[in-house]
Design an enzyme around this catalytic site. Structure first.
Site, PDB file in Angstrom:
ATOM      1  N   SER A 178      -1.729  -2.007  31.798  1.00  0.00           N
ATOM      2  CA  SER A 178      -2.536  -1.076  32.605  1.00  0.00           C
ATOM      3  C   SER A 178      -2.337   0.368  32.143  1.00  0.00           C
ATOM      4  CB  SER A 178      -2.161  -1.193  34.085  1.00  0.00           C
ATOM      5  OG  SER A 178      -2.432  -2.476  34.569  1.00  0.00           O
ATOM      6  N   ARG A 238       4.706 -11.023  28.189  1.00  0.00           N
ATOM      7  CA  ARG A 238       3.971 -10.699  26.963  1.00  0.00           C
ATOM      8  C   ARG A 238       4.850 -10.867  25.731  1.00  0.00           C
ATOM      9  NH1 ARG A 238       1.656  -5.328  29.637  1.00  0.00           N
ATOM     10  NH2 ARG A 238       3.846  -5.388  30.153  1.00  0.00           N
ATOM     11  N   HIS A 247      -3.790  -9.766  33.419  1.00  0.00           N
ATOM     12  CA  HIS A 247      -3.403 -10.186  34.774  1.00  0.00           C
ATOM     13  C   HIS A 247      -4.277 -11.355  35.242  1.00  0.00           C
ATOM     14  CE1 HIS A 247      -2.206  -5.731  35.477  1.00  0.00           C
ATOM     15  NE2 HIS A 247      -1.085  -6.415  35.434  1.00  0.00           N
TER      16      HIS A 247
END
Ligand code: PNS
Length: 158
Positions: free
Chosen positions: A127, A90, A17
């Site tokens: 995450s 990604r 991030h």
């Protein structure tokens, strides 16, 4: 002045991030990192903790601020004169969902989405995986900033 948002759950913020936020801050005049509050999804960190961790993780970037919002991202954008939504991509697996959200958001208010490719070093970071590894005592020191590492250690009692 071109103001953009970097939206997300940020539960917690990762090095991936931070890379996207930092690169966005080189491209646009003003970047607002927006923590979207999802009442139906209880996370590991509460909204205030997420904001605090992002603020303390950000390198000195005067054109980056942090905010939170409970509602539609497009409404936040309309209320805050936001020119575009910035998202990191990604892999192909991200693309389907991100494209769908970008098109839905565009359809709602016309706000556009800009994709920034994730740097190769951060491709596998998410995450959810960071939390799973940290919960079981695995090493995530290279994946999150030091303040997040300490916060994960405290949460999981390591
Ligand atoms: O970090 P995440 O969980 O991948 O981020 C997804 C997020 C929070 C950006 C997305 O779910 C979102 O925009 N939520 C706010 C509510 C909303 O606008 N939903 C419609 C999306 S088309």
């Amino acid at each position: 002045m071109t103001r953009v948002v970097c939206p997300g759950s940020f539960d917690p913020v990762t090095n991936g991030h931070l890379d996207i936020i930092t690169r966005a801050s080189y491209l646009f005049d003003e970047v607002v990192v927006v923590v979207l509050v999802n009442e139906s999804k209880k996370g590991l960190f509460d909204t205030e903790e997420r904001i605090d961790l992002i603020r303390r993780s950000l390198r000195e970037r005067p054109n980056v601020t942090v905010d939170s919002y409970a509602g539609l991202l497009v409404d936040y954008c309309a209320q805050n004169d936001v020119a575009a939504i910035v998202k990191g991509l990604r892999a192909v697996s991200d693309f389907d969902y991100e494209l769908q959200m970008a098109q839905m958001n565009g359809n709602l208010t016309g706000v556009d989405t800009v994709f920034i490719p994730t740097a190769p070093d951060y491709m596998f970071i998410a995450s959810s995986l960071v939390k799973e590894v940290a919960r079981h005592g695995g090493d995530v020191a290279d994946l999150v900033p030091p303040v997040v590492l300490n916060a994960l250690d405290r949460k999981f009692g390591h």
